[in-house]
Design a protein around this motif. Structure first.
Motif, PDB file in Angstrom:
ATOM      1  N   SER A 329       1.721   0.870   1.040  1.00 52.10           N
ATOM      2  CA  SER A 329       2.423   2.049   0.344  1.00 52.10           C
ATOM      3  C   SER A 329       2.088   3.320   0.914  1.00 52.10           C
ATOM      4  O   SER A 329       0.845   3.861   0.937  1.00 52.10           O
ATOM      5  CB  SER A 329       2.234   2.016  -1.257  1.00 52.10           C
ATOM      6  N   SER A 330       3.114   3.886   1.639  1.00 55.58           N
ATOM      7  CA  SER A 330       2.537   5.210   2.389  1.00 55.58           C
ATOM      8  C   SER A 330       3.246   6.265   1.430  1.00 55.58           C
ATOM      9  O   SER A 330       4.515   6.405   0.859  1.00 55.58           O
ATOM     10  CB  SER A 330       3.354   5.057   3.826  1.00 55.58           C
ATOM     11  N   SER A 331       2.717   7.313   1.634  1.00 55.65           N
ATOM     12  CA  SER A 331       3.127   8.451   0.501  1.00 55.65           C
ATOM     13  C   SER A 331       2.727   9.969   1.263  1.00 55.65           C
ATOM     14  O   SER A 331       1.664   9.881   2.058  1.00 55.65           O
ATOM     15  CB  SER A 331       2.473   8.542  -0.646  1.00 55.65           C
ATOM     16  N   LYS A 332       3.683  11.054   1.165  1.00 51.27           N
ATOM     17  CA  LYS A 332       3.418  12.235   1.722  1.00 51.27           C
ATOM     18  C   LYS A 332       3.966  13.167   0.848  1.00 51.27           C
ATOM     19  O   LYS A 332       5.420  13.118   0.835  1.00 51.27           O
ATOM     20  CB  LYS A 332       3.897  12.421   3.308  1.00 51.27           C
ATOM     21  N   GLY A 333       3.446  14.115   0.036  1.00 54.72           N
ATOM     22  CA  GLY A 333       4.094  14.676  -0.885  1.00 54.72           C
ATOM     23  C   GLY A 333       4.807  14.021  -1.945  1.00 54.72           C
ATOM     24  O   GLY A 333       4.259  13.392  -2.546  1.00 54.72           O
ATOM     25  N   ASP A 334       6.311  14.193  -2.101  1.00 59.55           N
ATOM     26  CA  ASP A 334       6.860  13.275  -3.128  1.00 59.55           C
ATOM     27  C   ASP A 334       7.547  12.567  -2.294  1.00 59.55           C
ATOM     28  O   ASP A 334       8.445  11.683  -2.944  1.00 59.55           O
ATOM     29  CB  ASP A 334       7.872  14.419  -3.845  1.00 59.55           C
ATOM     30  N   ARG A 335       7.351  12.067  -1.348  1.00 60.47           N
ATOM     31  CA  ARG A 335       8.109  10.923  -0.442  1.00 60.47           C
ATOM     32  C   ARG A 335       7.348   9.904  -0.264  1.00 60.47           C
ATOM     33  O   ARG A 335       6.095   9.767  -0.106  1.00 60.47           O
ATOM     34  CB  ARG A 335       8.400  11.524   0.951  1.00 60.47           C
ATOM     35  N   THR A 336       7.754   8.490  -0.563  1.00 62.32           N
ATOM     36  CA  THR A 336       6.969   7.477  -0.715  1.00 62.32           C
ATOM     37  C   THR A 336       7.848   6.250  -0.123  1.00 62.32           C
ATOM     38  O   THR A 336       9.097   6.407   0.271  1.00 62.32           O
ATOM     39  CB  THR A 336       6.638   6.747  -1.846  1.00 62.32           C
ATOM     40  N   SER A 337       7.081   5.119   0.579  1.00 67.14           N
ATOM     41  CA  SER A 337       7.725   3.847   1.100  1.00 67.14           C
ATOM     42  C   SER A 337       6.832   2.829   0.936  1.00 67.14           C
ATOM     43  O   SER A 337       5.425   3.116   0.919  1.00 67.14           O
ATOM     44  CB  SER A 337       8.258   4.153   2.554  1.00 67.14           C
ATOM     45  N   GLU A 338       7.336   1.477   0.740  1.00 62.76           N
ATOM     46  CA  GLU A 338       6.282   0.348   0.543  1.00 62.76           C
ATOM     47  C   GLU A 338       7.264  -0.600   1.731  1.00 62.76           C
ATOM     48  O   GLU A 338       8.117  -0.610   2.095  1.00 62.76           O
ATOM     49  CB  GLU A 338       6.690  -0.021  -0.622  1.00 62.76           C
ATOM     50  N   GLU A 339       6.068  -1.556   2.222  1.00 64.52           N
ATOM     51  CA  GLU A 339       6.527  -2.485   3.087  1.00 64.52           C
ATOM     52  C   GLU A 339       5.508  -3.478   2.831  1.00 64.52           C
ATOM     53  O   GLU A 339       4.310  -3.443   2.307  1.00 64.52           O
ATOM     54  CB  GLU A 339       6.287  -2.081   4.518  1.00 64.52           C
ATOM     55  N   THR A 340       5.743  -4.964   2.985  1.00 67.88           N
ATOM     56  CA  THR A 340       5.052  -6.080   2.871  1.00 67.88           C
ATOM     57  C   THR A 340       4.898  -6.875   4.191  1.00 67.88           C
ATOM     58  O   THR A 340       5.908  -7.210   4.512  1.00 67.88           O
ATOM     59  CB  THR A 340       5.353  -6.735   1.741  1.00 67.88           C
ATOM     60  N   LEU A 341       3.845  -7.711   4.436  1.00 71.31           N
ATOM     61  CA  LEU A 341       3.804  -8.397   5.662  1.00 71.31           C
ATOM     62  C   LEU A 341       3.088  -9.582   5.149  1.00 71.31           C
ATOM     63  O   LEU A 341       1.872  -9.830   4.417  1.00 71.31           O
ATOM     64  CB  LEU A 341       2.846  -7.783   6.705  1.00 71.31           C
ATOM     65  N   VAL A 342       3.506 -10.807   5.384  1.00 74.41           N
ATOM     66  CA  VAL A 342       2.842 -12.212   5.023  1.00 74.41           C
ATOM     67  C   VAL A 342       2.443 -12.843   6.327  1.00 74.41           C
ATOM     68  O   VAL A 342       2.981 -12.951   7.289  1.00 74.41           O
ATOM     69  CB  VAL A 342       3.923 -13.034   4.125  1.00 74.41           C
ATOM     70  N   LEU A 343       1.227 -13.125   6.283  1.00 76.68           N
ATOM     71  CA  LEU A 343       0.727 -13.873   7.407  1.00 76.68           C
ATOM     72  C   LEU A 343      -0.020 -15.412   6.828  1.00 76.68           C
ATOM     73  O   LEU A 343      -0.190 -15.405   5.617  1.00 76.68           O
ATOM     74  CB  LEU A 343      -0.557 -13.254   7.756  1.00 76.68           C
ATOM     75  N   PHE A 344      -0.348 -16.215   7.821  1.00 82.64           N
ATOM     76  CA  PHE A 344      -0.816 -17.547   7.572  1.00 82.64           C
ATOM     77  C   PHE A 344      -2.083 -17.803   8.286  1.00 82.64           C
ATOM     78  O   PHE A 344      -2.185 -17.567   9.431  1.00 82.64           O
ATOM     79  CB  PHE A 344       0.067 -18.819   7.460  1.00 82.64           C
ATOM     80  N   GLN A 345      -3.190 -18.308   7.806  1.00 86.04           N
ATOM     81  CA  GLN A 345      -4.424 -18.746   8.398  1.00 86.04           C
ATOM     82  C   GLN A 345      -4.230 -20.017   9.387  1.00 86.04           C
ATOM     83  O   GLN A 345      -3.642 -20.856   8.886  1.00 86.04           O
ATOM     84  CB  GLN A 345      -5.540 -18.987   7.302  1.00 86.04           C
ATOM     85  N   LYS A 346      -4.635 -19.818  10.660  1.00 82.10           N
ATOM     86  CA  LYS A 346      -4.539 -21.113  11.330  1.00 82.10           C
ATOM     87  C   LYS A 346      -5.366 -22.366  10.777  1.00 82.10           C
ATOM     88  O   LYS A 346      -6.633 -22.171  10.166  1.00 82.10           O
ATOM     89  CB  LYS A 346      -5.197 -20.603  12.959  1.00 82.10           C
TER      90      LYS A 346
END
Length: 346
Positions: A329-346
């Motif tokens: 979750s990134s934010s700066k002032g009143d601006r925000t954004s979200e991102e998700t990453l999925v990884l798997f264990q070898k």
């Protein structure tokens, strides 16, 4: 005399009707009961999977996961080994069990493992649709599942706006998504192993209700179909802060659905000097080791003047197949954004 005989015959006929009518009345409801049972069976179990092992020798521990109606009684049966083994509900609707193979058990790759889910008088039953031994998977017998269905939020649902969707689930299946009242069964492409993408460009005649449209993804293989609802609103800030604007947020490496080992280094890009909140959660279907879910990392990092940021995490216990969900979750002032990453264990 003739009148008396005729009356006697009528009486016997009526008596025979009375004798046989109860039998007919008892027989008629049976088909409706059977139909009701068919509607119930299979409607409460979403999926039944196993953690593949290298060999089926005595001492090998098998792990099973069943997903379905929460707060029920779940059991599994392995023919020639164990019957009605209880499964523990580790979180609502998720049941787990383990079984250690003993001397004398006759278990093969094709053993028909079954699971039951009971709530009151209603019982659902299913059969394991995957091999127990790793490396012997078959598309015809894989058990379908959707791990995550998400979309990149937009500012407004105006004509010409493109909606982008991502689905993570069972590989080599057919994925589609539907926007209720707008578009149905839009195909999704499999970009990599189990990672599907799709998009839809809003048309002038499309109508999205003020309360938000219901978006659902479907994953199909053969006669099996599983569905999942979108994990967020289409419009950024639909929870009451519709004026909140997004800022850039991108994960550069690793890529979605990558297999990782050891220390995992994540690099990304956002707005210059933005604050990035990081949360990494590990999920495993193996019972009795470190639980179903565990927080691996929770911290805050700051992007540099070019918007670059990085962080690393290393699980204390590395189990092959463990899923890591990296939430940013990134934010700066009143601006925000979200991102998700999925990884798997070898």
């Amino acid at each position: 005399m003739k009148i008396k005989l005729f009356s006697t015959a009528i009486g016997l006929a009526l008596l025979s009707s009375v004798i046989y009518l109860p039998g007919i009345a008892r027989a008629n409801p049976k088909p409706s009961i059977q139909v009701a049972q068919q509607r119930i069976l299979g409607s409460e179990i979403d999926s039944f999977t196993a953690y593949p092992v290298q060999r089926l020798d005595p001492g090998t521990e098998l792990f099973f996961v069943l997903r379905g109606t929460p707060y029920s009684r779940a059991t599994l049966t392995i023919p020639n080994a164990v019957q009605n083994l209880p499964m523990r509900e580790v979180q609502p609707g998720v049941y787990e069990a383990s079984y250690t193979i003993r001397q004398g058990d006759r278990i093969s790759e094709n053993t028909a493992v079954r699971a039951n889910l009971q709530q009151g008088n209603r019982i659902s039953s299913t059969r394991l649709q995957q091999p127990l031994v790793a490396g012997n998977s078959d598309r015809r017998f894989q058990s379908l599942s959707v791990d995550r269905f998400s979309a990149r939020s937009v500012q407004q649902l105006d004509p010409g706006t493109t909606l982008n969707f991502k689905l993570l689930g069972t590989p080599n299946a057919t994925a589609t998504f539907s926007i209720e009242g707008v578009a149905y069964n839009i195909p999704m492409r499999e970009e990599s192993n189990g990672f599907y993408t799709g998009e839809y460009t809003i048309r002038r005649q499309d109508y999205f209700p003020p309360a938000g449209a219901t978006v659902t993804a479907s994953l199909q293989s053969g006669n099996q179909v599983v569905r999942s609802r979108l994990d967020r609103e289409l419009v950024a800030g639909d929870n009451g802060s519709s004026n909140t604007a997004e800022i850039p947020l991108e994960i550069i490496t690793p890529k979605e659905n990558d297999r990782v080992s050891g220390t995992v280094e994540v690099e990304g890009r956002s707005a210059p000097n933005a604050t990035v909140n990081v949360k990494v959660q590990a999920t495993s279907s193996v019972a009795g080791l470190f639980g179903f879910e565990r927080n691996i990392l929770e911290r805050t990092v700051e992007a540099d003047e070019q918007g670059q940021f990085s962080f690393a995490f290393k699980p204390s216990i590395s189990l092959p197949g463990t899923k890591y969900e990296v939430n940013l979750s990134s934010s700066k002032g009143d601006r925000t954004s979200e991102e998700t990453l999925v990884l798997f264990q070898k």
